[in-house]
Design an enzyme around this catalytic site. Sequence first.
Site, PDB file in Angstrom:
ATOM      1  N   SER A   1      39.834  84.722  72.463  1.00 41.51           N
ATOM      2  CA  SER A   1      39.198  85.354  71.315  1.00 41.51           C
ATOM      3  C   SER A   1      38.803  86.798  71.658  1.00 41.51           C
ATOM      4  O   SER A   1      39.668  87.579  72.028  1.00 41.51           O
ATOM      5  CB  SER A   1      38.009  84.514  70.846  1.00 41.51           C
ATOM      6  OG  SER A   1      37.617  84.851  69.540  1.00 41.51           O
TER       7      SER A   1
ATOM      8  N   ASP B   1      41.638  80.303  66.644  1.00 41.69           N
ATOM      9  CA  ASP B   1      40.861  80.767  67.800  1.00 41.69           C
ATOM     10  C   ASP B   1      40.981  79.833  69.007  1.00 41.69           C
ATOM     11  O   ASP B   1      40.801  78.618  68.894  1.00 41.69           O
ATOM     12  CB  ASP B   1      39.393  80.864  67.366  1.00 41.69           C
ATOM     13  CG  ASP B   1      38.558  81.735  68.276  1.00 41.69           C
ATOM     14  OD1 ASP B   1      38.539  81.481  69.497  1.00 41.69           O
ATOM     15  OD2 ASP B   1      37.909  82.659  67.769  1.00 41.69           O
TER      16      ASP B   1
END
Length: 312
Positions: free
Chosen positions: A44, A160
Amino acid sequence: MTADNRGTIGLALGSGGARGLCHIGVLRELEEMGIVPGLVAGCSMGALVGAAWAAGRLDQLEAWMRAVSRRSFSRLALLDLGFSGGGLIQGREILALLEEIGLPERIEDLPVPFAAVATDLETGREVWLREGSLALAVRASVSMPGVIAPLYHQSRWLIDGGMVNPVPVSLARALGAEAIIASNPNARLDGRFWRAPEPPERSDGLSGFQAYLPEAARALFAPPPETGKPQGPGYLEVLSASIDIMTDHIRRARLAGEPPQVLLSANLRDMTVFDFQEAERAIVDGRRMVREQAPALRGVAGGAPGAESGQP
């Protein structure tokens, strides 16, 4: 890598939204100590910062992030706002940012080995992105559920990487690291994931991403009206806290089985994943994280990878 470093030191940069900007401070302080990792694995925001560092473009990313204010970030968000496609933000402006700071086209073009972790939305499996488009790898890794739309990449819908591997120590090891320094932006030193605002965190009563939305859209995400009960969280506060709770449990489980040699823990518990206007604060805390673990870090750089430190 300096002459004092023995073997390959890997850096695992964790997820955390705006809190993940602490990785910039971590990298700056490590550099001043003469510790230069030989590879980086990111998840991320850790993927974004790690890619910029591996490309030699950390200065450009830091300058961009330090220049962010609520107004400028609002313009960026509004340009990309949309309620279709699986997220509030469609991700086009993220790709534009990556192009603006000058990242190379492909992961293979980086002078330092790099990989990003994402999650396959269909199967829930962890996906390691180690080749191909650098921008798309980062874009996939930052696709925070409910906020940034999933990305179709390499024949999969990806979200993510924090959903499966928030601090990717295992990926750094797979890239060839002999000793690993892990940076966790989401440490919860007081055990709290959400705190009722008293008084409001901002003078206008808004918090996090809600403050970036146009006025007409804010009501969609505002807390419920007062009814004599304590003020509850709004939509985005629930989303942020829920992601933090989930990734905290996943991180603890993963690090228990795959501990790094040194774990650096942020102290940003009252900063949300949306508080990009607080970049300076996060970067400063990243420097603190390194300074507090300086003896353990020097041990790793000097060839003592068994000297584990930090708490999962």
